[in-house]
Design an enzyme around this catalytic site. Structure first.
Site, PDB file in Angstrom:
ATOM      1  N   THR A   1       0.859  -1.258  -0.029  1.00  0.00           N
ATOM      2  CA  THR A   1       0.002   0.010   0.031  1.00  0.00           C
ATOM      3  C   THR A   1       0.931   1.217   0.098  1.00  0.00           C
ATOM      4  O   THR A   1       0.283   2.598  -0.075  1.00  0.00           O
ATOM      5  CB  THR A   1      -0.889  -0.066   1.142  1.00  0.00           C
ATOM      6  OG1 THR A   1      -0.057  -0.179   2.250  1.00  0.00           O
ATOM      7  CG2 THR A   1      -2.029  -1.129   1.155  1.00  0.00           C
ATOM      8  N   LYS A   2       2.173   1.167   0.022  1.00  0.00           N
ATOM      9  CA  LYS A   2       3.055   2.288   0.323  1.00  0.00           C
ATOM     10  C   LYS A   2       3.432   2.717  -1.268  1.00  0.00           C
ATOM     11  O   LYS A   2       3.052   2.046  -2.266  1.00  0.00           O
ATOM     12  CB  LYS A   2       4.175   2.025   1.155  1.00  0.00           C
ATOM     13  CG  LYS A   2       3.776   1.651   2.490  1.00  0.00           C
ATOM     14  CD  LYS A   2       3.102   2.499   3.211  1.00  0.00           C
ATOM     15  CE  LYS A   2       2.742   2.326   4.692  1.00  0.00           C
ATOM     16  NZ  LYS A   2       1.866   1.002   4.742  1.00  0.00           N
ATOM     17  N   ASN A   3       4.232   3.802  -1.251  1.00  0.00           N
ATOM     18  CA  ASN A   3       4.860   4.364  -2.547  1.00  0.00           C
ATOM     19  C   ASN A   3       5.615   3.322  -3.114  1.00  0.00           C
ATOM     20  O   ASN A   3       5.610   2.916  -4.408  1.00  0.00           O
ATOM     21  CB  ASN A   3       5.359   5.713  -2.360  1.00  0.00           C
ATOM     22  CG  ASN A   3       4.607   6.872  -2.016  1.00  0.00           C
ATOM     23  OD1 ASN A   3       3.400   6.533  -1.465  1.00  0.00           O
ATOM     24  ND2 ASN A   3       4.845   7.985  -2.387  1.00  0.00           N
TER      25      ASN A   3
END
Length: 379
Positions: free
Chosen positions: A182-184
């Site tokens: 879910t992170k960059n």
């Protein structure tokens, strides 16, 4: 109609090639070729003296808690508006999380509340960089310093963000990053601990290697390694590291696109914010975000629930964030609250997140159109 997800993992460039290379190299356990490359890339991105790859941000936070020498009777000041791993790392050491309220503008921990919560038992302050925007680290340092408390960045969402021109990961004594999908920058699971204090580096290596001095053995500094301290198995394998390496090499490309998505949303909803129908993210000029997240603040819980239902009917996923830790069963059992939590409670009821990911593309117009339709029907 195809669902617009909240998030989807993306191949940017060399992920598959690097996974194949890791297999060809014949080492899939931790601390191989790609782990070393990732650590160097993270050091370059953050300005940290040392980066150590971990299997999750949770693991990095647990390492940080050990490095803080936490134990029963100790306290750590932190926001309640955060993911459970921030508090769990403290509780696992027998210490007490002390929850304080957040700033209503930035949604980051309120330095004035932190200063008021400090006691002789305070060993550390855990500062969460919510939505990828760094907390007011200078003010937090001023609050922590008189008590000789360590300052730990929970930078799970903040790789590539800046505070007064300095990168997240170099703003405290140590920092924990996440590479969850879910992170960059992603690797499925994965994390890192960055360190700014040279006196913490050797012990951090030992903690990460199950409490052994194995790293010194591989550098030829000892003729055999043995159990010398607390620790656990915090390393990721090389398949995780190889995927992560390709993502880190494209960090600026990824963050630039996500900042563009963030800016597009800001422009699209500016008129609604001016009328007071919603509130948008607000940050000081001292910080530069990485485009990690975009959120709207609705009128109340009922308004947010109706909005989420409307978007789901349009097959667009828009989750909320977070259930406050101070009101959770384990938060009441293991932690304590200092001062009122009015802002945390209100934000928890009203914040809704919109999809942000690298390949969102034209899907952003669907999101905006559906959201605008809700507000036209519910002025």
């Amino acid at each position: 109609m195809v669902t617009v997800p909240f998030n989807t993992p993306t191949l940017i460039g060399n992920e598959i090639a690097y996974i194949r290379e890791a297999i060809r190299r014949g080492q899939l356990s931790g601390d191989g070729h790609f782990t070393a490359r990732c650590q160097k890339l993270i050091e370059d991105l953050t300005g940290a003296r040392k980066a150590l790859l971990t299997h999750s941000c949770t693991a990095a936070l647990e390492m940080a808690a050990i490095l803080c020498d936490l134990g029963p009777g100790d306290e750590v000041v932190m926001p309640s508006f955060t993911f459970v791993s921030t508090a769990n790392a403290v509780v696992l050491r027998g210490a007490t999380p002390v929850f304080v309220d957040i700033d209503p503008a930035t949604l980051n921990i309120d330095p004035a509340r932190v200063a008021d919560a400090m006691t002789p038992r305070t060993r550390a302050v855990f500062a969460v960089h919510y939505a990828g925007f760094p907390a007011d680290m200078d003010a937090l340092r001023d609050a922590a310093a008189p008590h000789n408390a360590l300052l730990v960045e929970d930078a799970a969402q903040a790789l590539g963000s800046f505070y007064k021109g300095r990168p997240a990961g170099s703003l405290g004594d140590m920092a924990a990053f996440s590479f969850h999908e879910t992170k960059n920058i992603i690797s499925g699971e994965g994390g890192a601990l960055t360190l700014m204090r040279p006196d913490l580096i050797e012990r951090a290596e030992i903690i990460r290697e199950k409490g052994t001095d194995r790293s010194k053995f591989f550098r030829g500094q000892v003729d055999k390694y043995s159990w010398v301290d607390l620790g656990s198995s915090f390393l990721p394998g090389e398949l995780i590291s190889s995927y992560m390496c390709a993502q880190l090499e494209s960090a600026e490309v990824i963050n630039t696109r996500r900042r563009a998505v963030y800016g597009h949303y800001m422009d699209a909803f500016a008129d609604l914010a001016q009328t007071g129908r919603i509130a948008l993210p607000r940050q000081s000029n001292a910080v530069t975000g990485n485009g990690h997240m975009f959120y709207l603040l609705m009128r109340d819980l009922a308004d947010r629930t109706a909005f989420i239902d409307h978007m789901r009917a349009a097959e667009i996923i828009t989750p909320f964030h977070y259930v406050p830790l101070h009101s959770a069963p384990a938060g009441r059992r293991f932690g304590r609250t200092h001062g009122g939590m009015d802002v945390t409670d209100r934000i928890s009821d009203t914040l809704v997140r919109l999809p942000v990911f690298f390949d969102l593309g034209a899907g952003i117009e669907r999101v905006i159109d559906a959201a605008q339709g809700y507000f036209r029907a519910n002025p």
